[in-house]
Motif scaffolding. Sequence first.
Motif, PDB file in Angstrom:
ATOM      1  N   VAL A 104      20.886 -19.547  52.962  1.00 15.77           N
ATOM      2  CA  VAL A 104      21.928 -18.853  53.194  1.00 15.77           C
ATOM      3  C   VAL A 104      22.744 -18.604  51.927  1.00 15.77           C
ATOM      4  O   VAL A 104      22.974 -19.358  50.826  1.00 15.77           O
ATOM      5  N   LEU A 105      23.714 -17.501  52.042  1.00 13.51           N
ATOM      6  CA  LEU A 105      24.294 -16.826  50.974  1.00 13.51           C
ATOM      7  C   LEU A 105      25.665 -16.815  51.058  1.00 13.51           C
ATOM      8  O   LEU A 105      26.109 -16.444  52.079  1.00 13.51           O
ATOM      9  N   ALA A 106      26.252 -17.895  50.097  1.00 14.52           N
ATOM     10  CA  ALA A 106      27.760 -18.414  50.476  1.00 14.52           C
ATOM     11  C   ALA A 106      28.387 -17.865  49.215  1.00 14.52           C
ATOM     12  O   ALA A 106      28.807 -18.721  48.379  1.00 14.52           O
ATOM     13  N   VAL A 107      28.105 -16.979  48.831  1.00 17.00           N
ATOM     14  CA  VAL A 107      28.935 -16.336  47.538  1.00 17.00           C
ATOM     15  C   VAL A 107      30.088 -15.315  47.815  1.00 17.00           C
ATOM     16  O   VAL A 107      29.738 -14.702  49.050  1.00 17.00           O
ATOM     17  N   PRO A 108      30.863 -14.746  47.011  1.00 24.70           N
ATOM     18  CA  PRO A 108      31.953 -13.864  47.051  1.00 24.70           C
ATOM     19  C   PRO A 108      31.239 -12.573  47.727  1.00 24.70           C
ATOM     20  O   PRO A 108      30.198 -12.289  47.406  1.00 24.70           O
ATOM     21  N   VAL A 109      31.889 -11.640  48.585  1.00 25.36           N
ATOM     22  CA  VAL A 109      31.209 -10.456  49.304  1.00 25.36           C
ATOM     23  C   VAL A 109      30.602  -9.653  48.302  1.00 25.36           C
ATOM     24  O   VAL A 109      30.106  -8.783  48.532  1.00 25.36           O
ATOM     25  N   ASP A 110      31.477  -9.433  47.143  1.00 31.17           N
ATOM     26  CA  ASP A 110      30.903  -8.340  46.114  1.00 31.17           C
ATOM     27  C   ASP A 110      29.464  -8.848  45.641  1.00 31.17           C
ATOM     28  O   ASP A 110      28.789  -7.988  45.433  1.00 31.17           O
ATOM     29  N   SER A 111      29.449 -10.025  45.372  1.00 28.47           N
ATOM     30  CA  SER A 111      28.146 -10.460  44.799  1.00 28.47           C
ATOM     31  C   SER A 111      26.995 -10.432  45.789  1.00 28.47           C
ATOM     32  O   SER A 111      25.861 -10.068  45.574  1.00 28.47           O
ATOM     33  N   LEU A 112      27.495 -10.393  47.052  1.00 26.66           N
ATOM     34  CA  LEU A 112      26.641 -10.326  48.216  1.00 26.66           C
ATOM     35  C   LEU A 112      25.713  -8.938  48.124  1.00 26.66           C
ATOM     36  O   LEU A 112      24.656  -8.783  48.420  1.00 26.66           O
ATOM     37  N   LEU A 113      26.728  -7.924  47.847  1.00 30.82           N
ATOM     38  CA  LEU A 113      26.006  -6.708  47.770  1.00 30.82           C
ATOM     39  C   LEU A 113      24.879  -6.456  46.896  1.00 30.82           C
ATOM     40  O   LEU A 113      23.884  -5.630  47.351  1.00 30.82           O
ATOM     41  N   THR A 114      24.820  -7.218  45.828  1.00 32.50           N
ATOM     42  CA  THR A 114      23.455  -7.197  45.076  1.00 32.50           C
ATOM     43  C   THR A 114      22.518  -8.390  45.378  1.00 32.50           C
ATOM     44  O   THR A 114      21.367  -8.223  45.208  1.00 32.50           O
ATOM     45  N   LEU A 115      23.175  -9.414  45.616  1.00 31.60           N
ATOM     46  CA  LEU A 115      22.158 -10.584  45.795  1.00 31.60           C
ATOM     47  C   LEU A 115      21.432 -10.535  47.142  1.00 31.60           C
ATOM     48  O   LEU A 115      20.306 -10.974  47.104  1.00 31.60           O
ATOM     49  N   LEU A 116      21.993 -10.132  48.092  1.00 32.49           N
ATOM     50  CA  LEU A 116      21.279  -9.831  49.622  1.00 32.49           C
ATOM     51  C   LEU A 116      19.900  -9.009  49.272  1.00 32.49           C
ATOM     52  O   LEU A 116      18.663  -9.618  49.822  1.00 32.49           O
ATOM     53  N   PRO A 117      19.908  -7.831  48.728  1.00 27.54           N
ATOM     54  CA  PRO A 117      18.488  -7.151  48.568  1.00 27.54           C
ATOM     55  C   PRO A 117      17.729  -7.776  47.672  1.00 27.54           C
ATOM     56  O   PRO A 117      16.430  -7.629  47.875  1.00 27.54           O
ATOM     57  N   TYR A 118      18.336  -8.666  46.705  1.00 26.80           N
ATOM     58  CA  TYR A 118      17.745  -9.267  45.650  1.00 26.80           C
ATOM     59  C   TYR A 118      16.751 -10.244  46.480  1.00 26.80           C
ATOM     60  O   TYR A 118      15.539 -10.411  46.099  1.00 26.80           O
ATOM     61  N   VAL A 119      17.447 -10.832  47.379  1.00 27.72           N
ATOM     62  CA  VAL A 119      16.772 -12.349  47.921  1.00 27.72           C
ATOM     63  C   VAL A 119      15.893 -11.520  49.079  1.00 27.72           C
ATOM     64  O   VAL A 119      14.621 -12.007  49.251  1.00 27.72           O
ATOM     65  N   LEU A 120      16.144 -10.488  49.880  1.00 35.09           N
ATOM     66  CA  LEU A 120      15.334  -9.726  50.634  1.00 35.09           C
ATOM     67  C   LEU A 120      13.894  -9.187  50.103  1.00 35.09           C
ATOM     68  O   LEU A 120      12.750  -9.484  50.691  1.00 35.09           O
ATOM     69  N   ASP A 121      13.998  -8.928  49.065  1.00 37.36           N
ATOM     70  CA  ASP A 121      12.889  -8.505  48.078  1.00 37.36           C
ATOM     71  C   ASP A 121      11.931  -9.555  48.224  1.00 37.36           C
ATOM     72  O   ASP A 121      10.666  -9.122  47.805  1.00 37.36           O
ATOM     73  N   ARG A 122      12.135 -10.698  47.880  1.00 39.97           N
ATOM     74  CA  ARG A 122      11.360 -11.900  47.667  1.00 39.97           C
ATOM     75  C   ARG A 122      11.025 -12.911  48.778  1.00 39.97           C
ATOM     76  O   ARG A 122      10.437 -13.824  48.704  1.00 39.97           O
ATOM     77  N   VAL A 123      11.417 -12.218  50.000  1.00 41.71           N
ATOM     78  CA  VAL A 123      11.232 -13.305  51.350  1.00 41.71           C
ATOM     79  C   VAL A 123      10.020 -12.536  51.962  1.00 41.71           C
ATOM     80  O   VAL A 123       9.783 -11.260  51.709  1.00 41.71           O
TER      81      VAL A 123
END
Lengths: 279, 279
Positions: A64-83
């Motif tokens: 679950v990514l529960a961070v501010p929406v600006d951080s999501l823009l980089t965090l989400l691809p970073y996480v998807l790269d690793r799943v």
Amino acid sequence: MTISIVGMGLIGGSLSLALKESGFAQTIIGVDKQVEHVVKALELQLADKMALLDDAIQQADLIVLAVPVDSLLTLLPYVLDRVDRQIVIDVGSTKRPIVEAVRQHPKRGRFVATHPMAGTEYSGPEAAIRGLFTDKYTVICDAADSDEDAVTTVKALYEAIGMKITEFDSVSHDVHTAYISHISHICSFALALTTLEKEKEANRIFELASSGFASTVRLAKSSPETWIPIFRQNRDNLLDVLDEYINNLLKFKGLMLSDSYGRFEEYLREANDIQRILE
Amino acid sequence: MTISIVGMGLIGGSLSLALKESGFAQTIIGVDKQVEHVVKALELQLADKMALLDDAIQQADLIVLAVPVDSLLTLLPYVLDRVDRQIVIDVGSTKRPIVEAVRQHPKRGRFVATHPMAGTEYSGPEAAIRGLFTDKYTVICDAADSDEDAVTTVKALYEAIGMKITEFDSVSHDVHTAYISHISHICSFALALTTLEKEKEANRIFELASSGFASTVRLAKSSPETWIPIFRQNRDNLLDVLDEYINNLLKFKGLMLSDSYGRFEEYLREANDIQRILE
């Protein structure tokens, strides 16, 4: 199921409590980039353990990514790269920029865009509360772009914590939330500023503050770190609503200036219709 | 003490319950010009008996006028014309026009101008609730224009029902209430209209309404019969506040249009200062 929650604030922390209590998660792994949050989350037992992001991704069935929406823009691809088999969800208040950020990602199917419509004006791990999500709506956006098994699991997750599920496309979601969430924060922030500015010359002003004022201005306590990125990402929709809101205020002003209280009363009666929708 | 309450709505009815419960009133006589309210007030046991105005004035030691502020302008002199030893108070949300209406009245001393800062968004006898006034502030205005015994008794009345007392002159009262009560109603009414207008083209909009939106828009359920007269009587103060509020909204709009989110964030931090004042 092992669930990793990235961002142990109000939403991440409350979700952790709900997921453990419901039994949907056997283990919660917390992640937070702020030391204070890591310490506080453990102290408040918001997670079974705290870990670093890469480890938390590997050890989880669902992230679950529960961070501010600006951080999501980089965090989400970073996480998807690793799943690989894992499912990833976000819980952000905007949706179009988030889904755009991973539209072409090879692991897009593992991601489910969600928005549980619940919160308070407080933030951080200390703001986490039990029962925050019970009987509220959660939105799942652009479900057709996610793998079927991922959507099924995410629906089960939200149902397990007592939420009702509705589906929107991400574009409509962002229009609607501008009207029924983002603008009300703008109203409250502006009202707080207006009153605080007056206080400088009349310091007894708040002696008279009643519960009605407290209710209207409540959201002005909300975290700028959370809300500035939301306003930024949903700027165009929000500007449309803000224009309509200002126009309604100018209409009220014009009616007072011209002593047209009959017409003014008709508008208030129309506004009363909000009772139909909210208890 | 026998207390007559004219207007058995939210405030009159709740005051009746509090005065009986506290033991400050042995007998409550209710007055209302609407048949539905007379019947409902008796059914809900909001008064020991209902009477016509002239009888209620004669039989009371103290008379509470709990009617909309436009009606007060004629009701208050009418009642003062008929009192001798009795004390008369109003509970209206504006004060300057009310005290002006009886400034030259020979019985001015028997009148104490008050404003208990409590309420809900509901109206009518069914809206009356126990405990509405507990721990809230009540304002006494222009106390020097009232007889000393009258002020003493009125303070005892409000203390008996658990209220804290503060004193203002009527002019300051009206400025302050424009900032911390009247404007928040304008905000809510305008927000409700903005959202309801949008709903005409997007009927699922309210599925997403969260508790934050409900809080900001709550006052839009308020009665136009109560609020239009308040807006009218406090028009000039309210227009000043409304201009400042609109200016703050326009400032927010400009900051979004120019992508000045750093400066925008500073304003939100300033607005957060409202936490200092409201729990």
